[in-house]
Design a protein around this motif. Structure first.
Motif, mmCIF file in Angstrom:
data_model
loop_
_atom_site.group_PDB
_atom_site.id
_atom_site.type_symbol
_atom_site.label_atom_id
_atom_site.label_comp_id
_atom_site.label_asym_id
_atom_site.label_seq_id
_atom_site.Cartn_x
_atom_site.Cartn_y
_atom_site.Cartn_z
ATOM 1 N N HIS A 96 0.822 -1.075 -0.134
ATOM 2 C CA HIS A 96 -0.163 0.121 0.395
ATOM 3 C C HIS A 96 0.721 1.062 0.578
ATOM 4 C CE1 HIS A 96 -2.296 3.112 2.040
ATOM 5 N NE2 HIS A 96 -2.616 3.429 0.768
ATOM 6 N N GLY A 97 1.700 1.337 1.033
ATOM 7 C CA GLY A 97 2.443 2.535 0.547
ATOM 8 C C GLY A 97 3.497 2.435 -0.202
ATOM 9 N N ARG A 98 4.034 1.035 -1.453
ATOM 10 C CA ARG A 98 4.725 1.768 -2.407
ATOM 11 C C ARG A 98 3.829 2.471 -3.382
ATOM 12 N NH1 ARG A 98 6.537 -3.555 -6.430
ATOM 13 N NH2 ARG A 98 7.714 -2.293 -7.670
ATOM 14 N N SER A 99 1.977 2.035 -3.634
ATOM 15 C CA SER A 99 1.203 2.453 -4.571
ATOM 16 C C SER A 99 0.958 3.677 -4.164
ATOM 17 C CB SER A 99 -0.218 1.926 -3.760
ATOM 18 O OG SER A 99 -0.502 2.365 -3.068
ATOM 19 N N LEU A 100 1.249 4.380 -2.714
ATOM 20 C CA LEU A 100 1.461 6.000 -2.194
ATOM 21 C C LEU A 100 2.339 6.272 -3.087
ATOM 22 C CD1 LEU A 100 -0.383 6.065 0.840
ATOM 23 C CD2 LEU A 100 -1.640 6.214 -1.526
ATOM 24 N N GLY A 101 3.118 5.691 -3.436
ATOM 25 C CA GLY A 101 4.700 6.488 -3.830
ATOM 26 C C GLY A 101 6.019 6.333 -3.000
ATOM 27 N N TYR A 102 5.399 6.261 -1.287
ATOM 28 C CA TYR A 102 6.867 6.280 -0.598
ATOM 29 C C TYR A 102 7.603 5.029 -1.152
ATOM 30 C CZ TYR A 102 4.056 8.365 2.806
ATOM 31 O OH TYR A 102 2.225 9.374 3.400
ATOM 32 N N ARG A 103 9.340 5.919 -0.326
ATOM 33 C CA ARG A 103 10.182 5.035 -0.284
ATOM 34 C C ARG A 103 10.624 4.396 0.354
ATOM 35 N NH1 ARG A 103 11.004 2.642 -5.201
ATOM 36 N NH2 ARG A 103 13.080 2.659 -4.525
ATOM 37 N N LYS A 104 10.811 5.173 1.712
ATOM 38 C CA LYS A 104 11.214 4.800 3.271
ATOM 39 C C LYS A 104 10.327 4.356 3.805
ATOM 40 C CE LYS A 104 13.517 8.107 4.378
ATOM 41 N NZ LYS A 104 14.435 9.031 4.621
ATOM 42 N N PHE A 105 10.558 3.453 4.083
ATOM 43 C CA PHE A 105 9.286 2.541 4.819
ATOM 44 C C PHE A 105 9.446 2.206 6.313
ATOM 45 C CE2 PHE A 105 8.521 1.726 1.390
ATOM 46 C CZ PHE A 105 6.553 1.671 0.691
ATOM 47 N N ALA A 106 9.175 2.481 7.403
ATOM 48 C CA ALA A 106 9.539 2.533 8.882
ATOM 49 C C ALA A 106 8.799 2.011 10.032
ATOM 50 C CB ALA A 106 9.849 3.791 9.652
ATOM 51 N N CYS A 107 9.552 1.446 10.961
ATOM 52 C CA CYS A 107 8.910 0.628 12.080
ATOM 53 C C CYS A 107 9.881 0.552 13.554
ATOM 54 C CB CYS A 107 8.692 -0.572 12.377
ATOM 55 S SG CYS A 107 9.925 -1.508 12.403
ATOM 56 N N THR A 108 8.637 0.655 14.182
ATOM 57 C CA THR A 108 9.476 0.271 16.040
ATOM 58 C C THR A 108 9.050 -1.094 16.166
ATOM 59 O OG1 THR A 108 10.098 1.265 18.388
ATOM 60 C CG2 THR A 108 7.857 1.177 16.984
ATOM 61 N N SER A 109 10.369 -1.928 17.009
ATOM 62 C CA SER A 109 10.510 -3.407 16.485
ATOM 63 C C SER A 109 11.123 -3.822 18.065
ATOM 64 C CB SER A 109 10.775 -3.958 15.849
ATOM 65 O OG SER A 109 10.094 -5.213 15.741
ATOM 66 N N THR A 110 10.533 -4.897 18.434
ATOM 67 C CA THR A 110 11.083 -4.796 19.742
ATOM 68 C C THR A 110 11.917 -6.447 18.984
ATOM 69 O OG1 THR A 110 9.262 -6.489 19.875
ATOM 70 C CG2 THR A 110 9.645 -5.524 21.841
ATOM 71 N N GLY A 111 11.274 -6.594 17.297
ATOM 72 C CA GLY A 111 12.255 -7.587 16.660
ATOM 73 C C GLY A 111 11.634 -8.117 15.574
ATOM 74 N N ASN A 112 11.054 -8.541 15.584
ATOM 75 C CA ASN A 112 9.422 -9.522 14.308
ATOM 76 C C ASN A 112 9.649 -8.827 13.280
ATOM 77 O OD1 ASN A 112 10.431 -11.852 15.032
ATOM 78 N ND2 ASN A 112 8.832 -12.273 16.315
ATOM 79 N N THR A 113 8.694 -7.303 13.738
ATOM 80 C CA THR A 113 8.165 -6.631 12.581
ATOM 81 C C THR A 113 9.741 -5.374 11.194
ATOM 82 O OG1 THR A 113 6.468 -5.533 14.055
ATOM 83 C CG2 THR A 113 7.106 -4.534 12.714
ATOM 84 N N SER A 114 10.846 -5.632 12.585
ATOM 85 C CA SER A 114 11.628 -4.736 11.518
ATOM 86 C C SER A 114 12.242 -5.865 11.204
ATOM 87 C CB SER A 114 12.745 -4.901 13.213
ATOM 88 O OG SER A 114 13.147 -6.284 13.356
ATOM 89 N N SER A 115 12.312 -7.613 11.591
ATOM 90 C CA SER A 115 13.258 -7.848 10.357
ATOM 91 C C SER A 115 12.417 -8.395 9.097
ATOM 92 C CB SER A 115 13.311 -9.533 11.137
ATOM 93 O OG SER A 115 12.419 -9.809 11.978
ATOM 94 N N SER A 116 10.290 -8.558 9.442
ATOM 95 C CA SER A 116 10.105 -8.070 8.462
ATOM 96 C C SER A 116 9.945 -7.483 7.178
ATOM 97 C CB SER A 116 8.379 -9.071 9.317
ATOM 98 O OG SER A 116 7.559 -8.996 7.791
#
Length: 395
Positions: free
Chosen positions: A114-134
Protein backbone atom coordinates in the motif's frame (compact mmCIF):
# COMPACT_ATOMS: atom_id res chain seq x y z
CA UNK A 1 4.21 10.94 -4.42
CA UNK A 2 0.82 11.68 -2.90
CA UNK A 3 1.78 14.47 -0.48
CA UNK A 4 -1.24 14.00 1.78
CA UNK A 5 -0.17 12.42 5.10
CA UNK A 6 -1.00 8.84 5.98
CA UNK A 7 -3.24 8.87 9.07
CA UNK A 8 -3.34 6.02 11.55
CA UNK A 9 -5.55 7.29 14.39
CA UNK A 10 -8.54 9.53 14.95
CA UNK A 11 -9.14 12.35 17.41
CA UNK A 12 -10.74 9.94 19.90
CA UNK A 13 -7.36 8.26 20.38
CA UNK A 14 -8.39 5.01 18.69
CA UNK A 15 -6.75 3.48 15.63
CA UNK A 16 -8.31 3.69 12.19
CA UNK A 17 -9.46 0.54 10.47
CA UNK A 18 -10.52 -0.21 6.92
CA UNK A 19 -14.18 -0.85 6.22
CA UNK A 20 -14.70 -2.76 3.00
CA UNK A 21 -17.85 -3.31 0.97
CA UNK A 22 -18.20 -7.06 0.43
CA UNK A 23 -21.85 -7.02 -0.64
CA UNK A 24 -21.14 -8.07 -4.23
CA UNK A 25 -19.04 -11.10 -3.30
CA UNK A 26 -20.14 -14.64 -4.14
CA UNK A 27 -18.90 -16.78 -1.25
CA UNK A 28 -19.21 -20.16 -2.97
CA UNK A 29 -17.36 -18.83 -6.02
CA UNK A 30 -14.61 -17.46 -3.79
CA UNK A 31 -14.26 -20.78 -1.98
CA UNK A 32 -13.67 -22.50 -5.31
CA UNK A 33 -11.18 -19.81 -6.37
CA UNK A 34 -9.30 -19.98 -3.07
CA UNK A 35 -9.07 -23.76 -3.46
CA UNK A 36 -7.78 -23.51 -7.04
CA UNK A 37 -5.21 -20.86 -6.14
CA UNK A 38 -3.59 -23.20 -3.61
CA UNK A 39 -2.28 -25.21 -6.56
CA UNK A 40 -0.57 -22.21 -8.17
CA UNK A 41 3.18 -21.71 -8.18
CA UNK A 42 5.25 -18.62 -8.97
CA UNK A 43 2.24 -16.32 -9.26
CA UNK A 44 0.89 -13.66 -6.94
CA UNK A 45 -2.06 -15.89 -6.06
CA UNK A 46 0.36 -18.54 -4.75
CA UNK A 47 0.79 -16.26 -1.72
CA UNK A 48 -1.11 -17.29 1.38
CA UNK A 49 -2.13 -13.64 1.73
CA UNK A 50 -2.89 -12.54 -1.81
CA UNK A 51 -4.83 -15.75 -2.48
CA UNK A 52 -7.51 -13.88 -0.53
CA UNK A 53 -7.02 -10.52 -2.28
CA UNK A 54 -10.77 -9.95 -2.61
CA UNK A 55 -10.98 -9.95 1.21
CA UNK A 56 -7.67 -8.17 1.90
CA UNK A 57 -7.19 -5.25 -0.49
CA UNK A 58 -9.40 -5.67 -3.57
CA UNK A 59 -8.60 -2.19 -4.96
CA UNK A 60 -4.81 -2.32 -4.55
CA UNK A 61 -3.21 -2.35 -8.03
CA UNK A 62 -1.36 -5.62 -8.55
CA UNK A 63 1.87 -4.06 -9.94
CA UNK A 64 2.56 -2.44 -6.57
CA UNK A 65 2.30 -5.63 -4.55
CA UNK A 66 5.49 -6.87 -2.88
CA UNK A 67 5.23 -10.58 -2.09
CA UNK A 68 7.53 -13.34 -0.87
CA UNK A 69 5.00 -16.18 -1.09
CA UNK A 70 4.12 -15.46 2.52
CA UNK A 71 1.52 -17.51 4.37
CA UNK A 72 1.09 -21.11 3.20
CA UNK A 73 2.26 -22.12 6.67
CA UNK A 74 1.89 -25.58 8.15
CA UNK A 75 -0.92 -26.77 10.39
CA UNK A 76 0.34 -29.47 12.74
CA UNK A 77 -0.91 -31.79 15.43
CA UNK A 78 1.39 -33.02 18.19
CA UNK A 79 0.11 -35.54 20.71
CA UNK A 80 2.77 -34.42 23.21
CA UNK A 81 1.65 -30.80 23.05
CA UNK A 82 -2.04 -31.72 23.02
CA UNK A 83 -1.63 -33.85 26.13
CA UNK A 84 0.28 -31.03 27.82
CA UNK A 85 -2.55 -28.54 27.22
CA UNK A 86 -5.35 -30.94 28.13
CA UNK A 87 -7.78 -30.26 25.30
CA UNK A 88 -9.42 -32.97 23.23
CA UNK A 89 -7.87 -31.85 19.93
CA UNK A 90 -5.19 -29.26 19.19
CA UNK A 91 -3.73 -27.71 16.05
CA UNK A 92 -0.59 -25.58 15.86
CA UNK A 93 -0.60 -23.01 13.03
CA UNK A 94 3.10 -22.40 12.36
CA UNK A 95 3.33 -18.78 11.21
CA UNK A 96 7.00 -19.24 12.08
CA UNK A 97 7.37 -20.74 8.58
CA UNK A 98 6.93 -17.32 6.93
CA UNK A 99 9.84 -15.85 4.89
CA UNK A 100 11.25 -13.77 7.74
CA UNK A 101 10.23 -16.34 10.35
CA UNK A 102 7.17 -14.71 11.91
CA UNK A 103 3.49 -13.91 11.44
CA UNK A 104 4.37 -10.26 10.76
CA UNK A 105 4.95 -11.11 7.07
CA UNK A 106 1.21 -11.65 6.53
CA UNK A 107 0.55 -8.03 7.41
CA UNK A 108 3.79 -6.51 6.14
CA UNK A 109 3.21 -7.53 2.53
CA UNK A 110 -0.05 -5.54 2.58
CA UNK A 111 1.39 -2.50 4.37
CA UNK A 112 4.49 -2.16 2.19
CA UNK A 113 2.45 -2.73 -0.97
CA UNK A 114 0.00 0.00 0.00
CA UNK A 115 2.78 2.45 0.86
CA UNK A 116 4.46 1.67 -2.44
CA UNK A 117 1.20 2.39 -4.28
CA UNK A 118 1.20 5.86 -2.67
CA UNK A 119 4.72 6.49 -3.93
CA UNK A 120 6.64 6.07 -0.68
CA UNK A 121 10.28 4.94 -0.89
CA UNK A 122 11.12 4.97 2.83
CA UNK A 123 9.37 2.68 5.29
CA UNK A 124 9.72 2.63 9.05
CA UNK A 125 8.76 0.78 12.21
CA UNK A 126 9.67 0.49 15.85
CA UNK A 127 10.16 -3.07 16.95
CA UNK A 128 11.13 -5.58 19.58
CA UNK A 129 12.42 -7.67 16.68
CA UNK A 130 9.97 -9.49 14.43
CA UNK A 131 8.37 -6.43 12.84
CA UNK A 132 11.79 -5.00 12.00
CA UNK A 133 13.04 -8.12 10.22
CA UNK A 134 9.74 -8.45 8.37
CA UNK A 135 9.83 -4.85 7.17
CA UNK A 136 13.47 -5.20 6.19
CA UNK A 137 12.88 -8.27 4.00
CA UNK A 138 9.97 -6.69 2.11
CA UNK A 139 11.76 -3.37 1.63
CA UNK A 140 14.84 -5.20 0.34
CA UNK A 141 12.71 -7.28 -2.04
CA UNK A 142 11.27 -4.11 -3.60
CA UNK A 143 14.49 -2.09 -3.53
CA UNK A 144 13.09 0.30 -0.92
CA UNK A 145 14.61 1.85 2.20
CA UNK A 146 13.69 0.58 5.66
CA UNK A 147 14.35 2.53 8.86
CA UNK A 148 14.00 0.57 12.07
CA UNK A 149 13.89 1.83 15.66
CA UNK A 150 14.95 -0.82 18.20
CA UNK A 151 15.13 -0.47 22.00
CA UNK A 152 18.70 -0.84 23.29
CA UNK A 153 17.73 -3.55 25.81
CA UNK A 154 15.49 -6.65 26.10
CA UNK A 155 15.55 -7.38 22.38
CA UNK A 156 16.72 -10.69 20.89
CA UNK A 157 20.05 -10.12 19.12
CA UNK A 158 19.18 -12.64 16.38
CA UNK A 159 16.30 -10.44 15.24
CA UNK A 160 18.48 -7.34 15.07
CA UNK A 161 21.14 -9.22 13.10
CA UNK A 162 18.49 -10.50 10.71
CA UNK A 163 17.20 -6.95 10.22
CA UNK A 164 20.71 -5.64 9.54
CA UNK A 165 21.40 -8.48 7.10
CA UNK A 166 18.44 -7.40 4.97
CA UNK A 167 19.92 -3.91 4.76
CA UNK A 168 17.74 -1.90 7.11
CA UNK A 169 18.95 1.31 8.75
CA UNK A 170 18.79 0.37 12.43
CA UNK A 171 18.56 3.09 15.05
CA UNK A 172 18.72 2.02 18.68
CA UNK A 173 17.31 4.15 21.46
CA UNK A 174 16.99 4.13 25.23
CA UNK A 175 13.41 3.33 26.07
CA UNK A 176 10.70 0.87 25.14
CA UNK A 177 8.64 -0.08 22.10
CA UNK A 178 6.08 2.48 23.25
CA UNK A 179 8.62 5.31 23.09
CA UNK A 180 9.42 4.33 19.51
CA UNK A 181 5.75 4.47 18.54
CA UNK A 182 5.49 7.97 20.00
CA UNK A 183 8.56 9.10 18.04
CA UNK A 184 7.14 7.81 14.76
CA UNK A 185 3.81 9.44 15.47
CA UNK A 186 5.60 12.76 15.90
CA UNK A 187 8.30 12.67 13.22
CA UNK A 188 7.51 10.08 10.53
CA UNK A 189 5.56 12.47 8.30
CA UNK A 190 8.35 15.08 8.34
CA UNK A 191 10.93 12.43 7.41
CA UNK A 192 8.76 11.02 4.60
CA UNK A 193 8.41 7.66 6.34
CA UNK A 194 5.52 5.29 5.79
CA UNK A 195 4.88 3.63 9.15
CA UNK A 196 4.47 -0.16 9.07
CA UNK A 197 3.69 -0.90 12.70
CA UNK A 198 0.35 -2.41 13.67
CA UNK A 199 -1.12 1.10 13.90
CA UNK A 200 -1.26 0.81 10.10
CA UNK A 201 -4.70 -0.54 9.11
CA UNK A 202 -3.27 -2.32 6.06
CA UNK A 203 -1.10 -4.41 8.37
CA UNK A 204 -4.29 -5.61 10.02
CA UNK A 205 -5.94 -6.41 6.68
CA UNK A 206 -2.97 -8.54 5.65
CA UNK A 207 -2.86 -10.37 8.97
CA UNK A 208 -6.52 -11.37 8.58
CA UNK A 209 -5.22 -13.95 6.13
CA UNK A 210 -3.90 -16.04 9.03
CA UNK A 211 -7.41 -16.96 10.12
CA UNK A 212 -8.59 -17.21 6.49
CA UNK A 213 -5.91 -19.84 5.84
CA UNK A 214 -6.65 -21.62 9.11
CA UNK A 215 -10.34 -21.81 8.19
CA UNK A 216 -9.55 -23.08 4.70
CA UNK A 217 -7.09 -25.64 6.14
CA UNK A 218 -9.95 -27.01 8.26
CA UNK A 219 -12.52 -26.96 5.44
CA UNK A 220 -14.23 -23.81 6.79
CA UNK A 221 -14.98 -25.28 10.23
CA UNK A 222 -12.91 -23.66 12.97
CA UNK A 223 -12.14 -25.18 16.39
CA UNK A 224 -13.87 -24.08 19.58
CA UNK A 225 -10.95 -21.84 20.56
CA UNK A 226 -8.18 -19.89 18.85
CA UNK A 227 -5.35 -19.06 21.26
CA UNK A 228 -2.62 -16.55 20.50
CA UNK A 229 0.04 -14.52 22.28
CA UNK A 230 -0.62 -10.81 22.84
CA UNK A 231 2.09 -8.15 22.66
CA UNK A 232 1.11 -5.11 20.61
CA UNK A 233 -2.23 -6.96 20.12
CA UNK A 234 -2.23 -6.46 16.35
CA UNK A 235 -2.70 -10.17 15.76
CA UNK A 236 -5.68 -10.29 18.10
CA UNK A 237 -7.32 -7.37 16.33
CA UNK A 238 -6.57 -8.85 12.90
CA UNK A 239 -7.87 -12.24 13.97
CA UNK A 240 -11.11 -10.69 15.16
CA UNK A 241 -11.57 -8.68 11.99
CA UNK A 242 -10.95 -11.78 9.91
CA UNK A 243 -13.40 -13.83 11.95
CA UNK A 244 -16.01 -11.10 11.57
CA UNK A 245 -15.53 -11.15 7.79
CA UNK A 246 -15.74 -14.94 7.58
CA UNK A 247 -18.87 -15.12 9.73
CA UNK A 248 -20.82 -12.23 8.23
CA UNK A 249 -20.04 -13.38 4.70
CA UNK A 250 -21.05 -16.97 5.46
CA UNK A 251 -17.69 -18.74 5.07
CA UNK A 252 -18.15 -20.13 8.58
CA UNK A 253 -21.40 -20.68 10.48
CA UNK A 254 -20.00 -20.33 14.01
CA UNK A 255 -17.49 -17.99 15.64
CA UNK A 256 -14.75 -19.63 17.69
CA UNK A 257 -13.84 -18.10 21.03
CA UNK A 258 -10.54 -16.22 21.26
CA UNK A 259 -8.00 -16.40 24.08
CA UNK A 260 -5.26 -13.74 24.24
CA UNK A 261 -2.23 -14.74 26.30
CA UNK A 262 0.25 -12.26 27.74
CA UNK A 263 3.42 -12.67 29.80
CA UNK A 264 3.03 -11.83 33.47
CA UNK A 265 5.75 -9.18 33.24
CA UNK A 266 3.99 -7.40 30.37
CA UNK A 267 0.28 -7.99 30.85
CA UNK A 268 -1.59 -4.66 30.92
CA UNK A 269 -4.34 -5.96 28.64
CA UNK A 270 -4.96 -9.06 30.72
CA UNK A 271 -4.99 -6.97 33.89
CA UNK A 272 -7.59 -4.64 32.37
CA UNK A 273 -9.86 -7.52 31.31
CA UNK A 274 -9.43 -9.44 34.57
CA UNK A 275 -10.35 -6.37 36.61
CA UNK A 276 -13.43 -5.66 34.51
CA UNK A 277 -12.03 -2.32 33.43
CA UNK A 278 -12.56 -0.65 30.10
CA UNK A 279 -9.39 1.44 29.87
CA UNK A 280 -5.83 0.15 29.74
CA UNK A 281 -3.23 1.20 32.30
CA UNK A 282 0.19 0.90 30.63
CA UNK A 283 2.96 -1.21 32.15
CA UNK A 284 5.77 1.29 32.72
CA UNK A 285 8.64 -1.22 32.78
CA UNK A 286 7.55 -4.41 31.00
CA UNK A 287 9.88 -7.36 31.45
CA UNK A 288 9.64 -10.92 30.15
CA UNK A 289 11.83 -13.60 28.61
CA UNK A 290 9.42 -13.48 25.65
CA UNK A 291 10.94 -10.36 24.09
CA UNK A 292 8.25 -10.11 21.40
CA UNK A 293 5.70 -9.62 24.19
CA UNK A 294 7.75 -6.99 26.02
CA UNK A 295 5.27 -4.20 25.30
CA UNK A 296 3.75 -2.15 28.09
CA UNK A 297 1.30 -0.02 26.13
CA UNK A 298 -0.10 -2.10 23.25
CA UNK A 299 -1.52 0.26 20.60
CA UNK A 300 -4.25 -2.13 19.43
CA UNK A 301 -5.81 -2.78 22.86
CA UNK A 302 -9.18 -1.25 21.97
CA UNK A 303 -9.53 -3.45 18.89
CA UNK A 304 -8.44 -6.50 20.89
CA UNK A 305 -11.04 -5.68 23.55
CA UNK A 306 -13.69 -5.56 20.83
CA UNK A 307 -12.55 -8.99 19.61
CA UNK A 308 -13.10 -10.46 23.07
CA UNK A 309 -16.57 -8.93 23.12
CA UNK A 310 -17.32 -10.32 19.65
CA UNK A 311 -16.18 -13.86 20.45
CA UNK A 312 -16.91 -14.10 24.18
CA UNK A 313 -13.16 -14.40 24.57
CA UNK A 314 -10.84 -14.50 27.56
CA UNK A 315 -7.30 -13.56 28.53
CA UNK A 316 -4.58 -15.10 30.67
CA UNK A 317 -1.09 -14.20 31.84
CA UNK A 318 1.66 -16.80 32.14
CA UNK A 319 5.01 -16.72 33.91
CA UNK A 320 8.36 -16.90 32.17
CA UNK A 321 8.83 -20.38 33.65
CA UNK A 322 5.49 -21.52 32.19
CA UNK A 323 6.47 -20.06 28.81
CA UNK A 324 9.80 -21.87 28.77
CA UNK A 325 8.23 -25.14 29.89
CA UNK A 326 5.83 -24.96 26.93
CA UNK A 327 8.62 -23.90 24.58
CA UNK A 328 10.72 -26.93 25.48
CA UNK A 329 7.81 -29.20 24.60
CA UNK A 330 7.04 -27.44 21.30
CA UNK A 331 10.72 -27.63 20.36
CA UNK A 332 10.89 -31.32 21.25
CA UNK A 333 7.79 -31.95 19.13
CA UNK A 334 9.76 -30.94 16.04
CA UNK A 335 7.86 -27.70 15.42
CA UNK A 336 9.90 -25.24 17.47
CA UNK A 337 8.97 -21.76 18.60
CA UNK A 338 10.37 -18.57 20.07
CA UNK A 339 9.20 -17.86 23.64
CA UNK A 340 6.34 -15.55 22.64
CA UNK A 341 4.80 -18.33 20.55
CA UNK A 342 5.07 -20.75 23.45
CA UNK A 343 3.01 -18.36 25.58
CA UNK A 344 -0.07 -19.43 23.60
CA UNK A 345 0.43 -23.10 24.52
CA UNK A 346 1.25 -22.24 28.14
CA UNK A 347 -1.84 -20.05 28.31
CA UNK A 348 -4.08 -22.74 26.84
CA UNK A 349 -2.88 -25.19 29.47
CA UNK A 350 -3.52 -22.65 32.23
CA UNK A 351 -7.05 -21.89 31.01
CA UNK A 352 -7.86 -25.62 30.86
CA UNK A 353 -6.52 -26.16 34.39
CA UNK A 354 -8.58 -23.20 35.63
CA UNK A 355 -11.73 -24.52 33.94
CA UNK A 356 -12.13 -21.57 31.56
CA UNK A 357 -11.64 -23.99 28.64
CA UNK A 358 -13.20 -27.45 28.88
CA UNK A 359 -11.02 -30.49 28.26
CA UNK A 360 -13.51 -31.78 25.65
CA UNK A 361 -13.15 -28.63 23.55
CA UNK A 362 -10.85 -28.15 20.56
CA UNK A 363 -8.29 -25.42 20.01
CA UNK A 364 -5.75 -23.95 17.60
CA UNK A 365 -2.66 -22.12 18.86
CA UNK A 366 -0.90 -19.59 16.63
CA UNK A 367 2.87 -20.21 16.61
CA UNK A 368 3.98 -16.69 15.84
CA UNK A 369 7.78 -16.86 15.58
CA UNK A 370 10.60 -19.24 14.60
CA UNK A 371 12.73 -21.14 17.11
CA UNK A 372 15.93 -19.44 15.87
CA UNK A 373 14.56 -15.93 16.46
CA UNK A 374 15.96 -16.02 19.99
CA UNK A 375 19.05 -18.17 20.55
CA UNK A 376 19.58 -16.65 24.01
CA UNK A 377 16.32 -18.29 25.10
CA UNK A 378 17.58 -21.62 23.77
CA UNK A 379 20.68 -21.35 25.92
CA UNK A 380 18.56 -21.14 29.05
CA UNK A 381 17.50 -24.78 28.76
CA UNK A 382 20.14 -26.32 26.50
CA UNK A 383 22.98 -27.36 28.76
CA UNK A 384 25.94 -26.27 26.61
CA UNK A 385 28.49 -27.66 26.09
CA UNK A 386 27.60 -30.61 28.31
CA UNK A 387 24.64 -31.64 26.15
CA UNK A 388 26.88 -32.07 23.11
CA UNK A 389 28.68 -35.40 23.09
CA UNK A 390 32.23 -35.48 21.77
CA UNK A 391 33.19 -38.75 20.06
CA UNK A 392 36.35 -40.02 18.39
CA UNK A 393 35.67 -41.02 14.81
CA UNK A 394 37.35 -44.23 13.72
CA UNK A 395 39.33 -44.03 10.50
Amino acid sequence: MDTSPMWYSCNCGGLLQLVQDFRALDVELLKRQFHERRAERHTLMASGVWRYKELIAPDLPTPYIVSRNEGNTGLYQSERVRSFTGVRQLWLKAQSENPSGSFKDNGMTAAVSHGRSLGYRKFACTSTGNTSSSLAIYAATAGLTSVVLVPDRDVALNKVLQTLAYGAQVRTFTGTYDDGIRWLDKYAEAEGLYVCNSVNPYRIEGQKSIVFELAQDLNWTLPDWIVLPGGALSNASALGKGLHDLYTLGFIDKLPRVAVIQAEGASPFHQMIASGGDALTPEVKPSTVASALNIGNPPSWRKARDVLHLTNGVTAAVSDNEIMEAKLLIDRSGIGAEPASAAAVAGLRKLVNEGAIHSEETAACIVTGHLLKDSDALRTYLDLPESIQHVRLQS
